[in-house]
Design a protein around this motif. Sequence first.
Motif, PDB file in Angstrom:
ATOM      1  N   THR A 166       0.830  -1.210   0.000  1.00 26.38           N
ATOM      2  CA  THR A 166       0.000   0.000   0.000  1.00 26.38           C
ATOM      3  C   THR A 166       0.862   1.257   0.000  1.00 26.38           C
ATOM      4  O   THR A 166       1.933   1.278   0.619  1.00 26.38           O
ATOM      5  N   GLU A 167       0.358   2.288  -0.671  1.00 27.41           N
ATOM      6  CA  GLU A 167       1.041   3.592  -0.659  1.00 27.41           C
ATOM      7  C   GLU A 167       0.377   4.482   0.383  1.00 27.41           C
ATOM      8  O   GLU A 167      -0.844   4.645   0.392  1.00 27.41           O
ATOM      9  N   TYR A 168       1.177   5.031   1.278  1.00 25.54           N
ATOM     10  CA  TYR A 168       0.650   5.851   2.363  1.00 25.54           C
ATOM     11  C   TYR A 168       1.115   7.304   2.215  1.00 25.54           C
ATOM     12  O   TYR A 168       2.203   7.578   1.713  1.00 25.54           O
ATOM     13  N   GLN A 169       0.256   8.201   2.682  1.00 22.74           N
ATOM     14  CA  GLN A 169       0.596   9.624   2.682  1.00 22.74           C
ATOM     15  C   GLN A 169       1.292  10.040   3.977  1.00 22.74           C
ATOM     16  O   GLN A 169       1.864  11.121   4.068  1.00 22.74           O
ATOM     17  N   LEU A 170       1.227   9.165   4.999  1.00 17.35           N
ATOM     18  CA  LEU A 170       1.911   9.436   6.259  1.00 17.35           C
ATOM     19  C   LEU A 170       2.075   8.123   7.014  1.00 17.35           C
ATOM     20  O   LEU A 170       1.169   7.283   7.025  1.00 17.35           O
ATOM     21  N   VAL A 171       3.240   7.953   7.635  1.00 14.57           N
ATOM     22  CA  VAL A 171       3.483   6.818   8.521  1.00 14.57           C
ATOM     23  C   VAL A 171       3.760   7.382   9.905  1.00 14.57           C
ATOM     24  O   VAL A 171       4.626   8.253  10.079  1.00 14.57           O
ATOM     25  N   LEU A 172       3.015   6.890  10.903  1.00 19.59           N
ATOM     26  CA  LEU A 172       3.169   7.332  12.280  1.00 19.59           C
ATOM     27  C   LEU A 172       3.589   6.132  13.110  1.00 19.59           C
ATOM     28  O   LEU A 172       2.834   5.164  13.238  1.00 19.59           O
ATOM     29  N   THR A 173       4.806   6.152  13.669  1.00 20.22           N
ATOM     30  CA  THR A 173       5.335   4.976  14.351  1.00 20.22           C
ATOM     31  C   THR A 173       5.873   5.299  15.732  1.00 20.22           C
ATOM     32  O   THR A 173       6.422   6.383  15.964  1.00 20.22           O
ATOM     33  N   ASP A 174       5.690   4.326  16.651  1.00 18.61           N
ATOM     34  CA  ASP A 174       6.301   4.436  17.969  1.00 18.61           C
ATOM     35  C   ASP A 174       7.801   4.165  17.832  1.00 18.61           C
ATOM     36  O   ASP A 174       8.242   3.503  16.890  1.00 18.61           O
ATOM     37  N   MET A 175       8.585   4.671  18.793  1.00 14.43           N
ATOM     38  CA  MET A 175      10.029   4.455  18.727  1.00 14.43           C
ATOM     39  C   MET A 175      10.419   3.046  19.163  1.00 14.43           C
ATOM     40  O   MET A 175      11.356   2.467  18.628  1.00 14.43           O
ATOM     41  N   ARG A 176       9.691   2.478  20.124  1.00  9.61           N
ATOM     42  CA  ARG A 176      10.039   1.142  20.628  1.00  9.61           C
ATOM     43  C   ARG A 176       8.944   0.156  20.254  1.00  9.61           C
ATOM     44  O   ARG A 176       7.786   0.342  20.610  1.00  9.61           O
ATOM     45  N   LEU A 177       9.305  -0.904  19.538  1.00 12.86           N
ATOM     46  CA  LEU A 177       8.368  -1.939  19.094  1.00 12.86           C
ATOM     47  C   LEU A 177       8.890  -3.310  19.531  1.00 12.86           C
ATOM     48  O   LEU A 177      10.097  -3.462  19.790  1.00 12.86           O
ATOM     49  N   PRO A 178       8.026  -4.310  19.594  1.00 14.91           N
ATOM     50  CA  PRO A 178       8.459  -5.618  20.095  1.00 14.91           C
ATOM     51  C   PRO A 178       9.609  -6.244  19.318  1.00 14.91           C
ATOM     52  O   PRO A 178      10.453  -6.945  19.904  1.00 14.91           O
ATOM     53  N   ASP A 179       9.665  -6.019  18.012  1.00 14.60           N
ATOM     54  CA  ASP A 179      10.698  -6.664  17.194  1.00 14.60           C
ATOM     55  C   ASP A 179      11.730  -5.686  16.643  1.00 14.60           C
ATOM     56  O   ASP A 179      12.403  -5.968  15.647  1.00 14.60           O
ATOM     57  N   GLY A 180      11.877  -4.528  17.270  1.00 14.46           N
ATOM     58  CA  GLY A 180      12.893  -3.582  16.820  1.00 14.46           C
ATOM     59  C   GLY A 180      12.536  -2.153  17.186  1.00 14.46           C
ATOM     60  O   GLY A 180      11.655  -1.893  18.011  1.00 14.46           O
ATOM     61  N   LEU A 181      13.246  -1.211  16.562  1.00 16.33           N
ATOM     62  CA  LEU A 181      13.041   0.209  16.827  1.00 16.33           C
ATOM     63  C   LEU A 181      12.320   0.876  15.654  1.00 16.33           C
ATOM     64  O   LEU A 181      12.538   0.517  14.487  1.00 16.33           O
TER      65      LEU A 181
END
Length: 470
Positions: A48-63
């Motif tokens: 999918t093509e997104y216009q914005l990605v909003l991500t937390d800094m700490r995730l279970p399988d990485g940063l």
Amino acid sequence: MNPRSPRVLVVDDEADLRELLELTLLKMGLDVDSAATLAEARTLLADTEYQLVLTDMRLPDGLGLELVREVTAACKNTPVAVVTAFGSADNAVVALKAGAFDYISKPVALDQLRVMVQSALRLNAGPAAVQAPSAAPVTSRLRGESAVIQALRAQIARLARSMAPVYIHGESGSGKELAAREIHAQSSRAGKPFIAVNCGAIPEALMEAEFFGYRKGAFTGAADDREGFFQAANGGTLMLDEVADLPLAMQVKLLRAIQERRVRKLGATAEEPVDVRIVSATHKNLAQCVEQGSFRQDLFYRLNVIELTLPPLRERLDDLEVLTGAILERLGTFEHKVVLGPGVLEALRGYAFPGNVRELENILERALAFANEGVIEVGDLALKGARVVEAAPPLPAPTPAWSATAVPPPNPDTLPSSLPEYLIQVEREIILRALAQTQFNRTQAAQLLGISFRQLRYQMQKLNIQEPDS
């Protein structure tokens, strides 16, 4: 859902926060996909093509930092924003340096979230989308086609897509404010205010009131509420020029305002949110100021997320003709166009320009005041230390009929009876000899004598030197 709605990807392993972000974005009329891990996010990004990605800094399988770098490298037009833990200013700076568009701190303030999302969506639409439909396209404020200026414009185009603070370093007069305005004009904030503040020109006692504003009655003379620079630039860009001149006490308050994105007016009990992008500039070496203890290291780290260095004019002399033409176009009028005489550009190229483009403007403006009928000659430039004219060959011995008799040098044992009269005769003789050598070409004669055309014309009138009848 409307198939044309912008789509946002939310990546967070906290179910409650993920749900809050989803609901907020849905109420804004956006389509939302969500993921709890880096692996899920990568799968969605592949399809999918997104216009914005909003991500937390700490995730279970990485940063989340890994996602920032991957999206920035693969989808250059997709902004990525990060959610950082409260007080994790260092993480936010690291994310911005890695290419993140912006950040928001936990606990998430929904008003700040909405502002950030709207800014990111405007970014995808381009700066033209935030300008009035009738607005003419804005040409670059940074004139020239040299390799260094083209590289600078390309760098500005890239960093304009981020909300990260920019630190502009360059010599005095090299165009730091022009570069800051160019960053603002190409960003999604182009339709909002651009406020430039000279930090060295504000009295220390007034700094807090000027930056953050004040309430009526906060101090003697505060007759009304007043907004500060941060409120005036809300939604836009705040340029802190000569930021190295800020006193240490103000640096602490400025650091808090930048980190928290909130300011409190003098006399107020509550803070208010502000949304500004900070662009700072100075001609000093800010890292050296940190070493000397005159500038806080944490504030320097906060401001110096993206560094932009402006080249001095002596390193882009290929742009001299373009810059000179633009300045003269501004100085001239509709009736009187300003033009350069022979050899002027060559003389300018032989000058070092310690004051850079600002000095070039001053030189041309001063030369225009001495120019004859809008034609700037080499002598009008009055360049110090430049190789303006070569040494003149020996003057011919014979003098024409209209020349005055050569003034004999005084006897070393006697003094002239009248020093002023003697000096006038000497000056008259030298001017006449220069005119004789140049066949009465006053422009060339002025160059030989190292004075401007206007100065020569004045001296000829004072000494009653007339042009011979043809």
